[in-house]
Design an enzyme around this catalytic site. Sequence first.
Site: not given
Length: 477
Positions: A93, A167, A191
């Site tokens: 990520k 996210s 997330s």
Amino acid sequence: MDATDLAFAGAARQAELIAQGEVSSRELTELMLERIARIDPRINAYRVVLAEQALAEADAADARRAKAFTATGRRRKGSEDPGILNGVPLAIKDDADLAGEPTAWGTAAHGPAKTEDAEVVRRLRAAGGVVLGKTHVPEMTAMPYTESMTFGATRNPWQLDRTPGGSSGGTAAAVAAGLAGLGLGSDGGGSIRIPSAFCGLFGIKPQRDRVPLAPHDDAWQGMSVNGPLARTVADAALFLDATTTLPAPEGGFLAATASDPGPLRIALSTAVPAGSLPPSLGPDQQRGLAETAELLRSLGHTVVERDIDWPLRIWQAVNLRIVRGIGDDVADAMPERHRLERRVRAAARIGQALPPGLVRWAREAEPAMTRKVAAIFDDVDVVLTPMMPRGPFAVGAWAHYGLARLLAQAPRWVAYAAAVNVTGLPACSVPAGFDGDGLPVAVQLLGPQAGEERLLALAAQLERERPWAQHRPAIAA
């Protein structure tokens, strides 16, 4: 095993195949890179793909394997352990530092390339993982979808007009589409769990301090943690074994996935914190929850209806810490702040302007709030809740919202997830079938302090009875 089956095999099986000499890490990495080149233009999961570096890391993994194992997969006496993730391609990520790459956080406002890996990345590499690249996030990881003006929209592999969530949406899309064996995410208010739910994956938010955050310590005022998004529970367990900074259970987390978890006493809770006001639970989400409860009963567990006693002001603490966290991240990591989207820039200003006493209250209230939530574990072993109130919303659905509407709307979608972050307790998103549109449905399991072993064992039991990893999005099959 054909190429598509190999791509979707997941990290645990891929690591096993490499160790046994059934496939090389280079072959697997080349397969992933070919799939990324072919499929990712329609999904937009990766911000950057590090093909040459990944192939070099794969070759190094194969060399380690050759030193450690015979051609038939037997361990050589006295050989060095090549690592539990040796040769497995990973997605990282883009809020975690990767040496030689900027940490973009979904925006053009970011600074220069980093000189060192984040600690969690260092541990994944030390376990033998091969880094394929960095995956998209919404700007400053602030939204439950993955879209930004700088990098565009990431799409859900199950249906391209829907969001993969956020996210960690880029990581979720990559793993769900068979473009990585395992993915790193972070979770400050859902997330990891939200995109896992929207993409049909298993995702676990470990307890606070289980997985290192450095150099991003105390992210989102202590609410954020790092963790895995995975095709199987065993894949996630391998991630935790590779990265944990706290003592693991005997035999490691992977062993927990093969253990008998029960019988357990499980609370079914649909309550949400006061003020969160989520949409009503959709019929498919209700069905997934009810069917999971019934499956648990059939496996010998006792399921009782009992709601979490959420502290009255926990939702205020959630919002204060998230907004202040966004402000902190902008102040710490964004040298070109004028390039931020207007509404994110405004949110950061609000966060930075919050009175110190108010932020201090939100932090100091945590122990009492945690005790109140965790009191349910005096009577039960695990809590079962909805994960998301509805299925994935459309890409671009919130693109034209102003800041005020975003701040009002976004928390409603994370109602079952975000308050858990205040407590630091572990929680996971577990696939629970599909809705009428063919999109994934999920439930959430919440455990007590240091309860990851129990959650993994229970989730793996559900997985054995109701397997999900064989399901693949049509675009990626």
